[in-house]
Design an enzyme around this catalytic site. Structure first.
Site: not given
Length: 299
Positions: A183, A108
Site C-alpha cells: 500500500k 492503512t
C-alpha cells in the site's frame, strides 16, 4: 457513480466488521448483501445502528462481542493506535475470537503494527492478515476495491473468497506486513502522478489550451492513467469536495517516509509532495480530494 455488484456464490460465513466509516460502512454492506451473517461494531454507536437499519445483521457493544463466534473479523479504522484499541485488551477482538478464526485488517497502517498484531494473534491460536485497500470510497461503494495482503497463505485462502464481496482483486503479496508495504508503494505512485498531473493541467491552462480536449487526447497515449481519466476533468473544473482526503494522504505518506528511513529507500519526490500537501492543508484543504494539489499552482 454507483454500480451494481454481482456476488460470487459461496457458503455464508459468520463475520464481524469493526469500523463503519466511509470505507467500512459500504464494505460491511457488501458482505451482508453477499449473504454473510454480519455483526458490526463502531466506536460511535449511532453509525452501527444506522448500518443495521440499512443492511440487517446485528451490532455489538464491544469488538470482543462482535468477534464472538465469527469465522473472520474484518476491521477498517484510522491508524495504528485505533487498530490496537479494537484488537487488544479485554474488550478487543482477539479476546472474543474463537480458535482458528482470522482477523483481517483493512486499515492503512504501519508494517510494524501488522507484524506486532500478527505475533499476538498467532500466540492465541488465531491468524492475522494485513490487507489495506486501494480504490477509495467509490471503490468501496461499488465493491471493486483492490486488496493487498500480507500473512499466512492458509489463512489468506479462507479470507479471499469472502473479501471478494467488496473487491475486484484480493492478492497475497508475502508474509505479515507485505500488504502494508505494498500500500505504501501504491501511495508513493499516486503522490507523484497527481503532482505531475497538477503541473501539466496548470501549464496547459496558462498556455490557453482547452484542457478537457487535451486530456481526451493524451489519455489515449502513454500519459494515460486512472488519475488522468477520473481526476483530470475534475481538476479542470476546480472541484475537490469528494474522494480521498488530503489529511488521510498525509497520514499515509508519513508511513511511507517513516518506513523509508528504516529501510534506506530514497523518496525525494514523495517527501516534496508531502510538503505540498501541507501547503494545501494550510489553505484549508485538509478534507479536499488529493487532486487538490493543483490549487497550489493556480494562484
Amino acid at each position: 457513480m454507483t454500480q451494481t455488484k454481482t456476488y460470487a456464490p459461496i457458503a455464508p460465513h459468520r463475520v464481524a466488521f469493526l469500523g463503519l466509516g466511509v470505507m467500512g460502512h459500504p464494505m460491511a454492506g457488501h458482505l451482508a448483501r453477499a449473504g454473510h451473517r454480519v455483526t458490526v461494531y463502531n466506536r460511535s454507536e449511532a453509525k452501527a445502528v444506522q448500518w443495521v437499519q440499512q443492511y440487517g445483521g446485528e451490532r455489538a457493544a464491544t469488538p470482543a462481542q462482535a468477534a464472538r463466534d465469527a469465522d473472520i473479523v474484518f476491521a477498517c479504522v484510522g491508524n495504528d493506535d485505533d487498530l490496537r484499541s479494537v484488537v487488544l485488551g479485554e474488550q478487543g477482538a482477539l479476546a472474543g475470537m474463537k480458535p482458528g478464526a482470522v482477523f483481517v485488517d483493512h486499515t492503512t497502517a504501519s508494517a510494524d503494527v501488522a507484524r506486532e498484531l500478527s505475533a499476538v494473534a498467532q500466540a492465541r491460536g488465531l491468524s492475522f492478515i494485513d490487507a489495506p485497500v486501494s480504490g477509495g470510497n467509490l471503490g468501496a461503494q461499488n465493491g471493486v476495491l483492490t486488496v493487498m495482503c500480507g500473512g499466512d497463505a492458509e489463512a489468506f485462502a479462507k479470507v479471499q473468497p469472502v473479501a471478494m464481496a467488496y473487491a475486484k482483486a484480493v492478492t497475497l503479496l508475502g508474509a505479515s506486513g507485505a500488504g502494508q508495504l505494498a500500500k505504501m508503494v501504491n501511495q508513493i505512485c499516486i503522490a507523484g502522478l497527481l503532482q505531475g498531473l497538477s503541473e501539466a493541467i496548470a501549464f496547459g491552462q496558462k498556455a490557453g489550451l482547452d484542457m478537457n480536449a487535451v486530456l481526451g487526447v493524451i489519455g489515449k497515449g502513454a500519459a494515460q492513467s486512472w488519475q488522468l481519466e477520473h481526476r483530470g476533468p475534475t481538476m479542470v473544473e476546480d472541484r475537490f469536495d469528494f474522494g480521498f482526503a488530503v489529511d488521510w494522504m498525509r497520514k499515509d505518506l508519513g508511513l511511507c517516509l517513516d518506513e523509508a528511513r528504516r529501510n534506506g529507500a530514497r523518496l525525494p519526490v514523495t517527501a516534496l509532495v508531502d510538503q505540498f500537501y501541507a501547503d494545501v492543508q494550510a489553505q484549508g484543504g485538509g478534507r479536499w480530494d488529493t487532486s487538490s494539489l493543483i490549487r497550489r499552482l493556480l494562484g
